[in-house]
Design a protein around this motif. Structure first.
Motif, PDB file in Angstrom:
ATOM      1  N   VAL A 168       0.859  -1.179   0.000  1.00 12.76           N
ATOM      2  CA  VAL A 168       0.000   0.000   0.000  1.00 12.76           C
ATOM      3  C   VAL A 168       0.893   1.225   0.000  1.00 12.76           C
ATOM      4  N   ALA A 174      -3.617   8.914  -7.034  1.00 12.03           N
ATOM      5  CA  ALA A 174      -4.466   7.721  -6.984  1.00 12.03           C
ATOM      6  C   ALA A 174      -5.816   7.991  -7.640  1.00 12.03           C
ATOM      7  N   CYS A 176      -8.623   6.397  -7.314  1.00 17.38           N
ATOM      8  CA  CYS A 176      -9.777   6.227  -6.429  1.00 17.38           C
ATOM      9  C   CYS A 176      -9.626   7.160  -5.227  1.00 17.38           C
ATOM     10  N   ASN A 178     -11.487   7.316  -2.509  1.00 10.15           N
ATOM     11  CA  ASN A 178     -11.790   6.681  -1.230  1.00 10.15           C
ATOM     12  C   ASN A 178     -10.792   5.552  -0.985  1.00 10.15           C
ATOM     13  N   PRO A 179      -9.924   5.667   0.032  1.00  8.15           N
ATOM     14  CA  PRO A 179      -8.900   4.635   0.232  1.00  8.15           C
ATOM     15  C   PRO A 179      -9.479   3.272   0.571  1.00  8.15           C
ATOM     16  N   ASP A 181     -12.265   2.013  -0.616  1.00  9.94           N
ATOM     17  CA  ASP A 181     -12.671   1.412  -1.890  1.00  9.94           C
ATOM     18  C   ASP A 181     -11.460   0.873  -2.633  1.00  9.94           C
ATOM     19  N   ALA A 182     -10.331   1.593  -2.555  1.00 15.41           N
ATOM     20  CA  ALA A 182      -9.121   1.156  -3.241  1.00 15.41           C
ATOM     21  C   ALA A 182      -8.574  -0.147  -2.658  1.00 15.41           C
ATOM     22  N   LEU A 183      -8.836  -0.389  -1.379  1.00 12.83           N
ATOM     23  CA  LEU A 183      -8.324  -1.599  -0.718  1.00 12.83           C
ATOM     24  C   LEU A 183      -9.323  -2.751  -0.737  1.00 12.83           C
ATOM     25  N   ARG A 186      -8.661  -6.550  -1.910  1.00  9.31           N
ATOM     26  CA  ARG A 186      -7.232  -6.806  -2.047  1.00  9.31           C
ATOM     27  C   ARG A 186      -6.819  -7.958  -1.137  1.00  9.31           C
ATOM     28  N   ALA A 217      -1.434  -1.378  -4.149  1.00  9.92           N
ATOM     29  CA  ALA A 217      -2.659  -0.595  -3.968  1.00  9.92           C
ATOM     30  C   ALA A 217      -2.281   0.853  -3.674  1.00  9.92           C
ATOM     31  N   ILE A 219      -3.174   4.478  -2.689  1.00  7.21           N
ATOM     32  CA  ILE A 219      -4.326   5.047  -1.996  1.00  7.21           C
ATOM     33  C   ILE A 219      -4.163   6.557  -1.853  1.00  7.21           C
ATOM     34  N   SER A 220      -5.304   7.208  -1.844  1.00  6.29           N
ATOM     35  CA  SER A 220      -5.351   8.643  -1.578  1.00  6.29           C
ATOM     36  C   SER A 220      -5.561   8.861  -0.088  1.00  6.29           C
TER      37      SER A 220
END
Length: 254
Positions: A168, A174, A176, A178-179, A181-183, A186, A217, A219-220
């Motif tokens: 991560v 990023a 996406c 929403n972090p 949602d990004a994970l 996974r 992944a 993430i924002s």
């Protein structure tokens, strides 16, 4: 078993711990007990060493400059390290102190310094980093003291990362927002590594290398620009909520 006292003072020792053992603390530890905490004969303190759990101990044979500790009952069984690596581009010392302490509080099992092209500080004071890790463990009830890995260049770090391990990393680009949602979805059964870049982030070549990994992944961390030490806390909080010990008991993967 005696009810655990979360307000008790704690001390990390390197000695083996068992009921009835007597320990002669180092001069530094003795100074801490006698002159900082101002403990006296018969005072109680909690001891842990990262191997044997946590024990209650009492001071005896106290003099002006030294004291001994007699180990009594075990209060908590030893816990293992989480399979959660906190991987970071080193910062200047004061902010690195803060970052290391917060990583311990957030449940990281291993700290891995990663040297990137924009890394601010390429030389680490390993003894100071270890001292900050131990101090944080003492203050926040941690039993398993996180490991500190040798510093590694980013290219070598990526080459050694197991293909099945989830990486991560905080990415201002990023896709996406929403972090969580990004994970979602996974695989994290093989452990999680959280990678925090330096101030200014990863350069284009580094980001491209990261994006080529099989289990990565990005993430924002939201619409605000965070300092690297603040980003570390935010990213670890997200990962603990998504995969780790912030979830319902028995559901953790890391």
């Amino acid at each position: 078993m005696t009810t655990y006292d979360f307000s008790a003072q704690r001390l990390f020792v390197r000695d083996d711990l068992a009921m009835g053992v007597e320990i002669a603390p180092s001069s530094e530890a003795s100074n801490y007990l006698l002159n900082v905490l101002r403990m006296r004969e018969g005072a109680a303190i909690h001891l842990f060493n990262g191997r044997d759990g946590e024990y209650r101990a009492t001071l005896f044979d106290v003099s002006r400059r030294s004291a001994k500790l007699r180990v009594a009952e075990r209060l908590r069984a030893q816990t293992g390290l989480a399979d959660l690596d906190y991987c970071f581009a080193p910062l200047k010392q004061a902010r690195l102190d803060y970052m290391a302490q917060k990583a311990v509080e957030m449940g990281a099992g291993r700290l891995v310094p990663v040297i990137t092209r924009r890394t601010q500080a390429r030389r680490l004071n390993a003894a100071r980093l270890q001292a900050n890790v131990i101090e944080a463990a003492e203050q926040c009830g941690v039993l398993a003291v996180p490991e500190i890995a040798p510093a590694v260049e980013l290219d070598d770090f990526l080459a050694r990362l197991p293909a099945e391990r989830l990486l991560v990393f905080c990415d201002e680009r990023a896709a996406c927002a929403n972090p969580f949602d990004a994970l979602a979805g996974r695989p994290a059964q093989a452990g999680v590594s959280v990678l925090i870049g330096p101030e200014g982030g990863f350069d284009d070549a580094e980001r491209a290398a990261l994006m080529r990994l099989p289990n990565v992944a990005p993430i924002s961390l939201g619409p605000r620009v965070l300092r690297a030490d603040t980003a570390a806390v935010a990213a670890l909080a997200i990962v603990q909520a998504a995969f780790g010990d912030w979830r319902a008991q028995g559901a953790a993967d890391v």
